[in-house]
Scaffold this motif. Sequence first.
Motif, PDB file in Angstrom:
ATOM      1  N   ILE A 270       0.607  -1.159  -0.067  1.00 10.45           N
ATOM      2  CA  ILE A 270      -0.211  -0.156  -0.026  1.00 10.45           C
ATOM      3  C   ILE A 270       0.906   1.216  -0.022  1.00 10.45           C
ATOM      4  O   ILE A 270       1.819   1.419   0.973  1.00 10.45           O
ATOM      5  N   PHE A 271       0.894   2.207  -1.055  1.00  9.82           N
ATOM      6  CA  PHE A 271       1.153   3.566  -0.950  1.00  9.82           C
ATOM      7  C   PHE A 271       0.348   4.642  -0.902  1.00  9.82           C
ATOM      8  O   PHE A 271      -0.808   4.591  -1.296  1.00  9.82           O
ATOM      9  N   ALA A 272       0.769   5.700   0.002  1.00 10.20           N
ATOM     10  CA  ALA A 272      -0.145   6.811   0.130  1.00 10.20           C
ATOM     11  C   ALA A 272       0.612   7.997   0.610  1.00 10.20           C
ATOM     12  O   ALA A 272       1.635   7.756   1.450  1.00 10.20           O
ATOM     13  N   GLY A 273       0.185   8.908   0.302  1.00 12.37           N
ATOM     14  CA  GLY A 273       0.967  10.359   0.654  1.00 12.37           C
ATOM     15  C   GLY A 273       0.300  10.999   1.672  1.00 12.37           C
ATOM     16  O   GLY A 273      -1.038  11.015   1.648  1.00 12.37           O
ATOM     17  N   SER A 274       0.914  11.565   2.744  1.00 13.67           N
ATOM     18  CA  SER A 274       0.388  12.133   3.942  1.00 13.67           C
ATOM     19  C   SER A 274       0.572  13.813   4.090  1.00 13.67           C
ATOM     20  O   SER A 274       1.401  14.292   3.280  1.00 13.67           O
ATOM     21  N   LEU A 275      -0.384  14.517   4.738  1.00 13.45           N
ATOM     22  CA  LEU A 275      -0.182  15.689   4.899  1.00 13.45           C
ATOM     23  C   LEU A 275       1.175  16.147   5.632  1.00 13.45           C
ATOM     24  O   LEU A 275       1.350  17.035   5.799  1.00 13.45           O
ATOM     25  N   ASN A 276       1.903  14.951   6.331  1.00 14.00           N
ATOM     26  CA  ASN A 276       3.144  15.277   6.959  1.00 14.00           C
ATOM     27  C   ASN A 276       4.085  15.212   6.025  1.00 14.00           C
ATOM     28  O   ASN A 276       5.283  15.233   6.624  1.00 14.00           O
TER      29      ASN A 276
ATOM     30  N   ARG B 288       5.184  13.137   3.712  1.00 11.81           N
ATOM     31  CA  ARG B 288       5.812  11.794   3.118  1.00 11.81           C
ATOM     32  C   ARG B 288       5.124  10.962   2.392  1.00 11.81           C
ATOM     33  O   ARG B 288       3.734  10.978   2.374  1.00 11.81           O
ATOM     34  N   VAL B 289       5.718  10.028   1.719  1.00 17.16           N
ATOM     35  CA  VAL B 289       4.909   9.068   1.011  1.00 17.16           C
ATOM     36  C   VAL B 289       5.252   7.965   1.645  1.00 17.16           C
ATOM     37  O   VAL B 289       6.516   7.434   1.987  1.00 17.16           O
ATOM     38  N   TYR B 290       4.152   6.993   2.183  1.00 14.15           N
ATOM     39  CA  TYR B 290       4.473   5.875   2.933  1.00 14.15           C
ATOM     40  C   TYR B 290       4.388   4.547   1.928  1.00 14.15           C
ATOM     41  O   TYR B 290       3.631   4.580   0.886  1.00 14.15           O
ATOM     42  N   GLY B 291       4.938   3.620   2.263  1.00 12.43           N
ATOM     43  CA  GLY B 291       4.815   2.273   1.661  1.00 12.43           C
ATOM     44  C   GLY B 291       4.700   1.309   2.520  1.00 12.43           C
ATOM     45  O   GLY B 291       5.786   1.303   3.588  1.00 12.43           O
ATOM     46  N   TYR B 292       3.763   0.287   2.703  1.00 10.32           N
ATOM     47  CA  TYR B 292       3.565  -0.707   3.614  1.00 10.32           C
ATOM     48  C   TYR B 292       3.470  -1.990   3.004  1.00 10.32           C
ATOM     49  O   TYR B 292       2.832  -1.885   1.943  1.00 10.32           O
ATOM     50  N   ASP B 293       4.008  -2.927   3.641  1.00 13.53           N
ATOM     51  CA  ASP B 293       4.262  -4.295   3.114  1.00 13.53           C
ATOM     52  C   ASP B 293       3.012  -5.168   3.842  1.00 13.53           C
ATOM     53  O   ASP B 293       3.177  -5.190   5.007  1.00 13.53           O
ATOM     54  N   THR B 294       2.299  -5.945   3.001  1.00  9.27           N
ATOM     55  CA  THR B 294       1.383  -6.655   3.559  1.00  9.27           C
ATOM     56  C   THR B 294       1.260  -8.017   3.267  1.00  9.27           C
ATOM     57  O   THR B 294       1.959  -8.294   2.185  1.00  9.27           O
ATOM     58  N   PRO B 295       0.779  -8.755   3.988  1.00  8.19           N
ATOM     59  CA  PRO B 295       0.650 -10.294   3.740  1.00  8.19           C
ATOM     60  C   PRO B 295      -0.270 -10.663   2.597  1.00  8.19           C
ATOM     61  O   PRO B 295      -0.627 -12.070   2.210  1.00  8.19           O
ATOM     62  N   GLY B 296      -1.068  -9.806   1.698  1.00  5.68           N
ATOM     63  CA  GLY B 296      -2.117  -9.987   0.980  1.00  5.68           C
ATOM     64  C   GLY B 296      -1.566 -10.559  -0.263  1.00  5.68           C
ATOM     65  O   GLY B 296      -0.396 -10.182  -0.617  1.00  5.68           O
ATOM     66  N   ILE B 297      -2.390 -11.190  -0.988  1.00  5.62           N
ATOM     67  CA  ILE B 297      -2.105 -11.700  -2.128  1.00  5.62           C
ATOM     68  C   ILE B 297      -2.622 -10.861  -3.405  1.00  5.62           C
ATOM     69  O   ILE B 297      -3.633 -10.601  -3.550  1.00  5.62           O
ATOM     70  N   PHE B 298      -1.541 -10.467  -4.152  1.00  3.59           N
ATOM     71  CA  PHE B 298      -1.611  -9.356  -5.173  1.00  3.59           C
ATOM     72  C   PHE B 298      -2.468  -9.938  -6.412  1.00  3.59           C
ATOM     73  O   PHE B 298      -1.961 -10.991  -6.783  1.00  3.59           O
ATOM     74  N   ASN B 299      -3.778  -9.519  -6.776  1.00  2.00           N
ATOM     75  CA  ASN B 299      -4.343  -9.858  -7.904  1.00  2.00           C
ATOM     76  C   ASN B 299      -5.093  -8.775  -8.653  1.00  2.00           C
ATOM     77  O   ASN B 299      -6.013  -7.963  -8.156  1.00  2.00           O
ATOM     78  N   ALA B 300      -4.301  -8.306  -9.501  1.00  2.48           N
ATOM     79  CA  ALA B 300      -4.830  -7.031 -10.264  1.00  2.48           C
ATOM     80  C   ALA B 300      -6.174  -6.875 -10.697  1.00  2.48           C
ATOM     81  O   ALA B 300      -6.889  -5.857 -10.761  1.00  2.48           O
ATOM     82  N   GLU B 301      -6.586  -8.049 -11.267  1.00  2.00           N
ATOM     83  CA  GLU B 301      -7.850  -7.893 -12.262  1.00  2.00           C
ATOM     84  C   GLU B 301      -8.957  -8.136 -11.139  1.00  2.00           C
ATOM     85  O   GLU B 301     -10.014  -7.747 -11.516  1.00  2.00           O
ATOM     86  N   LYS B 302      -8.778  -8.465  -9.812  1.00  2.31           N
ATOM     87  CA  LYS B 302     -10.003  -8.327  -8.792  1.00  2.31           C
ATOM     88  C   LYS B 302      -9.926  -7.252  -8.037  1.00  2.31           C
ATOM     89  O   LYS B 302     -10.603  -7.213  -7.055  1.00  2.31           O
ATOM     90  N   SER B 303      -8.899  -6.189  -8.230  1.00  3.63           N
ATOM     91  CA  SER B 303      -8.899  -5.310  -7.351  1.00  3.63           C
ATOM     92  C   SER B 303      -9.199  -3.878  -7.927  1.00  3.63           C
ATOM     93  O   SER B 303      -9.315  -3.557  -9.007  1.00  3.63           O
ATOM     94  N   TRP B 304      -9.254  -2.869  -7.076  1.00  2.00           N
ATOM     95  CA  TRP B 304      -9.383  -1.639  -7.544  1.00  2.00           C
ATOM     96  C   TRP B 304      -8.321  -0.829  -6.918  1.00  2.00           C
ATOM     97  O   TRP B 304      -8.192  -0.846  -5.746  1.00  2.00           O
ATOM     98  N   LEU B 305      -7.029  -0.497  -7.965  1.00  2.00           N
ATOM     99  CA  LEU B 305      -5.995  -0.436  -7.434  1.00  2.00           C
ATOM    100  C   LEU B 305      -5.666   1.240  -7.023  1.00  2.00           C
ATOM    101  O   LEU B 305      -4.769   1.215  -6.177  1.00  2.00           O
ATOM    102  N   THR B 306      -6.421   2.149  -7.353  1.00  2.00           N
ATOM    103  CA  THR B 306      -5.926   3.441  -7.285  1.00  2.00           C
ATOM    104  C   THR B 306      -7.097   4.364  -7.671  1.00  2.00           C
ATOM    105  O   THR B 306      -8.055   3.935  -8.097  1.00  2.00           O
ATOM    106  N   TYR B 307      -6.807   5.659  -7.502  1.00  2.00           N
ATOM    107  CA  TYR B 307      -7.805   6.601  -7.999  1.00  2.00           C
ATOM    108  C   TYR B 307      -8.185   6.517  -9.419  1.00  2.00           C
ATOM    109  O   TYR B 307      -7.149   6.244 -10.126  1.00  2.00           O
TER     110      TYR B 307
END
Length: 569
Positions: A427-433, A435-454
């Motif tokens: 997960i990547f997101a920009g903050s009003l502080n 900074r741009v954050y990147g978090y590593d999750t245990p989720g299984i990535f599947n682009a076709e079944k996801s809504w990836l971004t704005y």
Amino acid sequence: MRLITTFVLFLLIWQVSAQTLPYQYGWPRSASGDWGLYSNSPTIADFDGDGVLNISVTKSFATPELFVWKANGAYQIGFPQAVPAGQLQNSGSIEITAAGDVDGDGKMELVFGDENGMLFIYKVNGQQLTGSPFFLGSQHESTTPALIDIDEDGKLDIVITSYYRDSPYNEAKLHVLRYTGSQFEYIPGFPIDMIYGGDSAPAAGDINNDGHNEIVYISGGRLADSTAASMHVVDKGGRPLDGWPMKITYTSAGAAPSLYDLDQDGDLEIIVKLNMTFGGINGIYAFDYTGNIFPNFPIPVYSGHYFASVAIGDMTGDSIPELAYGTVTAVDSGLAWAWKLDGTILPGFPQRIFATWVDGSVAIGDVSGDGKGDVIVPTSKGTIYAFTDSAQLVPGFPLIAEDVHVVIGFETSPTIADIDGDGDTEIFAGSLNRRVYGYDTPGIFNAEKSWLTYKGNAQRTGGQIRGYRPPVSAEETVDLVQEYSLEQNYPNPFNPSTVISFTLPKSVTTDLRIYNILGQEIAVLINNAEMTAGKHQVNFQAGNLPGGVYIYRLKAGMQALTGKMTLLK
């Protein structure tokens, strides 16, 4: 008493579960020396065609800049780039970049507009493309562009709306531009004048499945002179499709339309949050390409963030999409919602996020590791929540921005990706502080079944793109009605063999491997072999393996898709 008990329970869950997910290697990164990241959504794609994803954001106000990083957080050579002074102030304009190949050289450009009538196009080396900036109109605010091939010349065109930035948003236009090799020019039939504009960004795709792309956009309205805001669908020559435009309200809409084939019949439905005044209701609407309301719509819901769109993805694991949206409610009572296509709320929703604003659009993707999509929710309090299809808070959430600036809100639409190619979701997101954050999750990535971004993808087209692919040169031909796909194995569960099917839109180097639930490689079914375009089937024999859950991962060129299967013993 019940409310107090619920709140105490929430605090206990927060203390046990909050922010136990690790940062992605190389992140967070600072993206500002003055103001925070406002009205943003990280753009993630392979900009330079080297097979590794890149990340971009814009930073506004005092010293506007365009940032591009490599996956590991190092700057891409040529960045950051200072945007010409005073051209990216963001008093309302949403300067989110779109990424795509607009000049036909096989590499992506980053495209965004500002609030002073300038449209910028930056190459991956940090230089502006010849002809950039392109002038859209004096003191014109602009929306987030969509990049799609409208004139069918093999290059992506730029679709963007603009309006005079002072009320009542007049002198508005829909611009559609193509690159000639030395400058930008309008495609015949464009620009299209609107009486009033608004903050709703355009969407584009093959709405009616005729092999040609159409454009969906919303013109603004004004009660004072009885001008109605309307939704439009026009073809590649700027001509309206039958049934359009459609009057919707007397105010200017901010939500961008989402495009998704809800009933899997080949046509794209138009899904949008509207505040209706013409005998309708406030809610989420879905229309087919003729303007008819899709069955079971509208779904009543109150308002969200001013430019938030509806997210669509598979949350229950049945390959039937669900809808998700975040609403704004004072005080600290913003909610995350999720519905089935029949309009019923998924059990346990809506979920309170203990902030006033769901601050942007939500995303959908697996961050829990169960193979099903979770709703990922940014908030004005500097937290990011994630809820499963049963409305349970995903372990490790909420994520919390560091308190290193005056404000810390995630005034952003998060972007999810498999940034490091390991098969899981980041997960990547920009903050009003700042900074741009990147978090590593245990989720299984599947682009076709996801809504990836704005707006659904890096090209910001509004959702599904048939034949979506990395950019190619103008000389390379592509079948526009095919796309990369990885099907659920059959049978599933299985013992001892099963068939894995996938489809390729063109000849490409392909790799298919099996992993256990710990991520250990179990079998190699295709080892970086050149595969032809079309549908392929591979048999997997698991007679010597213990029963349990296994992951199959397809890599085809720059695409990576995963699936989950169960071996019964």
